[in-house]
Scaffold this active site. Structure first.
Site, PDB file in Angstrom:
ATOM      1  N   HIS A  93     -27.872  52.888  58.388  1.00 28.98           N
ATOM      2  CA  HIS A  93     -27.861  51.608  58.525  1.00 28.98           C
ATOM      3  C   HIS A  93     -29.393  51.004  58.008  1.00 28.98           C
ATOM      4  CE1 HIS A  93     -26.301  47.985  60.946  1.00 28.98           C
ATOM      5  NE2 HIS A  93     -27.607  47.738  60.873  1.00 28.98           N
ATOM      6  N   HIS A 133     -33.044  49.996  69.309  1.00 22.97           N
ATOM      7  CA  HIS A 133     -34.529  50.012  68.970  1.00 22.97           C
ATOM      8  C   HIS A 133     -35.463  49.010  69.798  1.00 22.97           C
ATOM      9  CE1 HIS A 133     -35.212  46.355  66.161  1.00 22.97           C
ATOM     10  NE2 HIS A 133     -34.397  45.859  66.847  1.00 22.97           N
ATOM     11  N   GLU A 144     -37.456  38.905  68.338  1.00 18.79           N
ATOM     12  CA  GLU A 144     -36.150  38.548  67.557  1.00 18.79           C
ATOM     13  C   GLU A 144     -35.542  37.465  68.440  1.00 18.79           C
ATOM     14  OE1 GLU A 144     -33.760  41.877  67.218  1.00 18.79           O
ATOM     15  OE2 GLU A 144     -35.582  42.987  66.758  1.00 18.79           O
ATOM     16  N   HIS A 157     -34.800  39.084  72.253  1.00 18.21           N
ATOM     17  CA  HIS A 157     -35.334  40.169  72.427  1.00 18.21           C
ATOM     18  C   HIS A 157     -36.788  40.105  71.899  1.00 18.21           C
ATOM     19  CE1 HIS A 157     -30.998  41.236  71.810  1.00 18.21           C
ATOM     20  NE2 HIS A 157     -31.047  41.247  73.035  1.00 18.21           N
ATOM     21  N   HIS A 191     -33.388  47.025  72.888  1.00 20.72           N
ATOM     22  CA  HIS A 191     -32.065  46.381  72.908  1.00 20.72           C
ATOM     23  C   HIS A 191     -31.107  47.113  71.980  1.00 20.72           C
ATOM     24  CE1 HIS A 191     -34.730  44.483  69.993  1.00 20.72           C
ATOM     25  NE2 HIS A 191     -33.573  44.244  69.030  1.00 20.72           N
TER      26      HIS A 191
END
Ligand SMILES: [Fe+2]
Length: 437
Positions: A288, A331, A337, A361, A367
């Protein structure tokens, strides 16, 4: 009336509403046609390098010095500006909100601005603020410009008409618009009510990210950015101009409309972009990629690869990776964010993140997918799957995002957000197989 646009990102555009109103071969003729005034709007210092030098020439009925008079102070107590630190008691945490409620009292785009977070320092021209706007009436005789930064508008409910001095942008949910610092505009509602998100970028302007080895195409393509053609009104009735300047608000009364630009040329201009024209690139075998692969626009900070703000989307796309945990991984991030959801469902959260909602976050706070999302993704049959009918986005900044008191005390703050990870159980049992029961 249908409004028209010119395609391209950061082009040197030219547009006129009356034949011959745009001077050719020079910027400042002795007597411009139609008795217009020539005026330069500088979006970069005069001496900025060519790649970042931005200015436009506006040919207008009155010069902008006639669109301001004596200013009086005024207040918009819910529109905050960085630095705005420690105006609430809420402790550090990962936070999520249900949508900001629609107002019951008459509210326009400016009075409906509710700041959720601020970051950096507007006076130092770095950082950003993340706002939600809610509105139920159009701006009619009020006009506005923001000296503190450019405004990226991300509608979530209701179409808008951004009537700017350089042209009119019609904007609906699924599209975004960027209004440059200093541009005079008003916002009309095309529907009964409107809500959406705004990134107020105090720093260098949003630009298209470099694509690196991706090459010359995909992600956002320049031709899909649309800048409005010139439009003006000759309205000789009382109007107001409201200015945001270093976090303070000021108003001046006029006896005419400031939206009087008959022709203009240059590369400092508003634009819109339809998020459906973003061509996502992703993993086609395994793993990903970092969400930066979905960056639509980035506002650089001066330090390479370290954005003042990135605007990133999570659009419909195919998930095809083999032997891969397909949702975003867990992560912790030096960048902060702020996420919103325009419609649909976001792939890392099975529930609780609803259209119009917000999650935050912050710098270095952990999160990732909620427990049910993890459960599903670790047991899924990994056939190609289309993630459809979804559009989430992120304002990601290098600066920590400070909550406002409004955000900290908002009724729609979810008390139990962090419980979404509570059921992530220990699966380590000392064997290579682990405990997947
Ligand atoms: Fe993240």
């Amino acid at each position: 009336m249908a409004f028209s646009y010119m395609p391209g990102f950061g082009n040197d555009f030219e547009t006129e509403t009356l034949p011959g109103s745009l001077p050719q071969g020079r910027n400042s003729p002795q007597r411009p046609a139609y008795g217009l005034y020539a005026e330069q709007l500088s979006g970069s210092p005069f001496t900025a390098p060519r790649g970042t030098n931005e200015r436009s020439w506006l040919y207008r009925i009155r010069p902008s010095v006639r669109h301001t008079g004596r200013f009086k102070g005024m207040r918009y107590p819910l529109w905050k500006t960085a630095p705005n630190i420690g105006d609430h008691e809420l402790a550090l945490g990962q936070y999520r909100w249900n949508p900001v409620p629609m107002p019951s009292e008459p509210t326009d785009f400016i009075s409906g601005m509710r700041t959720m977070t601020t970051a950096g320092d507007a006076v130092g021209q770095s950082g950003m603020a993340a706002h939600v706007y809610v509105a139920n009436r159009s701006m009619v005789d009020d006009h506005f410009f923001n000296a503190d930064g450019e405004l990226m508008i991300v509608p979530q409910v209701g179409a808008l008409r951004l009537v700017t001095e350089m042209g009119v942008i019609e904007l609906r949910p699924g599209e975004i618009a960027v209004l440059p610092r200093g541009l005079v505009f008003k916002v009309e509602l095309a529907d009964k009510e409107a809500r959406g998100y705004v990134c107020e970028n105090y720093g260098a302007k949003f630009t298209m990210p470099d694509r690196g080895p991706i090459g010359a195409n995909c992600l956002a393509n320049p031709r899909d950015f649309k800048t409005p053609c010139a439009w003006f009104e000759e309205k000789e009735t009382p109007c107001r101009l409201i200015v945001k300047w270093c976090g303070t608000f000021h108003v001046t009364e006029l006896d005419h409309s400031p939206l009087d630009v008959v022709a203009w040329h240059g590369n400092y201009a508003p634009y819109k972009y339809d998020l459906a024209t973003f061509s996502p690139v992703g993993a086609i075998l395994f793993d990903h990629p970092d969400p930066s692969i979905f960056t639509v626009l980035t506002a650089p900070s001066g330090e390479e690869g370290t954005a003042n703000v990135d605007f990133v989307i999570f659009p419909p796309r195919w998930l095809v990776a083999e032997n891969t945990f397909r949702p975003p991984w867990y992560h912790r991030n030096i960048m902060s964010e702020f996420m919103g959801l325009i419609h649909g469902q976001y792939d890392a959260k099975e529930e609780g993140f609803v259209p119009g909602g917000i999650s935050l976050h912050n710098q270095m706070l952990a999160h990732g997918p909620d427990a049910s999302g993890f459960e599903k993704a670790t047991r899924a049959d990994l056939k190609p799957v289309k993630l459809d009918n979804t559009m989430a986005f992120m304002f990601e900044t290098r600066f920590p995002q400070m909550l406002t008191r409004y955000a900290a005390e908002l009724d729609t703050l979810q008390e139990n957000y962090i419980d979404c990870w509570a059921d992530l159980k220990k699966r380590f049992n000392g064997t290579p197989e682990g405990d997947w029961s």
